[in-house]
Scaffold this motif. Structure first.
Motif, mmCIF file in Angstrom:
data_model
loop_
_atom_site.group_PDB
_atom_site.id
_atom_site.type_symbol
_atom_site.label_atom_id
_atom_site.label_comp_id
_atom_site.label_asym_id
_atom_site.label_seq_id
_atom_site.Cartn_x
_atom_site.Cartn_y
_atom_site.Cartn_z
ATOM 1 N N ARG A 93 0.685 -1.196 -0.092
ATOM 2 C CA ARG A 93 -0.087 0.159 -0.103
ATOM 3 C C ARG A 93 0.792 1.241 -0.047
ATOM 4 O O ARG A 93 0.683 2.159 -0.892
ATOM 5 N N ARG A 94 1.991 1.177 0.909
ATOM 6 C CA ARG A 94 2.877 2.208 1.011
ATOM 7 C C ARG A 94 3.569 2.601 -0.377
ATOM 8 O O ARG A 94 3.830 3.707 -0.876
ATOM 9 N N ALA B 115 1.786 6.498 -6.750
ATOM 10 C CA ALA B 115 0.812 7.633 -7.289
ATOM 11 C C ALA B 115 1.279 8.829 -6.990
ATOM 12 O O ALA B 115 0.891 9.897 -7.844
ATOM 13 N N ALA B 116 2.017 9.081 -5.923
ATOM 14 C CA ALA B 116 2.447 10.665 -5.654
ATOM 15 C C ALA B 116 3.588 10.955 -6.497
ATOM 16 O O ALA B 116 3.545 12.079 -7.359
ATOM 17 N N GLU C 167 1.048 4.375 -3.068
ATOM 18 C CA GLU C 167 0.968 5.513 -2.557
ATOM 19 C C GLU C 167 2.187 6.384 -3.044
ATOM 20 O O GLU C 167 1.930 7.448 -3.651
#
Length: 117
Positions: free
Chosen positions: A68-69, A75-76, A72
């Motif tokens: 998940r990290r 995506a960032a 993220e």
């Protein structure tokens, strides 16, 4: 030194009977399922299995959190790259507009110079 004595049929039959008896005695010597020692070992095995399952679940949860990290962060990073491309496109458009304005000003200056004559 005495020689080797070849075992005859009766000796072999007696040895086989003794081996079967030894196996039967070994089986009879084993504790039953209701023996406290057997129950204790079974409880230990179940506790170890539960601990392994709990550790496996914790490891899987940690892996899911890590994924998940990473998602993220990806995506960032994608958003940052898109923003930079957008800003670059805006800068390029502004530069082109400025260059066009300068070119138009030079053209207008040449035209106005020619009309004065």
């Amino acid at each position: 030194m005495s020689g080797f004595k070849e075992p005859n049929f009766a000796d072999r039959q007696k040895a086989a009977m003794q081996a079967r008896q030894n196996i039967l005695n070994k089986f009879r010597a084993k504790p039953g399922a209701d023996d406290p020692e057997v129950k204790r070992r079974q409880a230990e095995r179940e506790a170890q299995a539960a601990a392994r399952a709990k550790a496996r679940e914790a490891k899987e949860a940690e892996k899911a959190e890590q994924r998940r990290r990473e998602a993220e962060a990806a995506a960032a990073e994608a958003a940052r790259i898109a923003r930079e491309k957008e800003e670059e496109a805006a800068r390029q458009a502004a530069l082109e507009a400025e260059q066009k304005a300068k070119r138009d000003a030079r053209y207008a200056a040449r035209k106005s110079k020619g009309k004065k004559k």
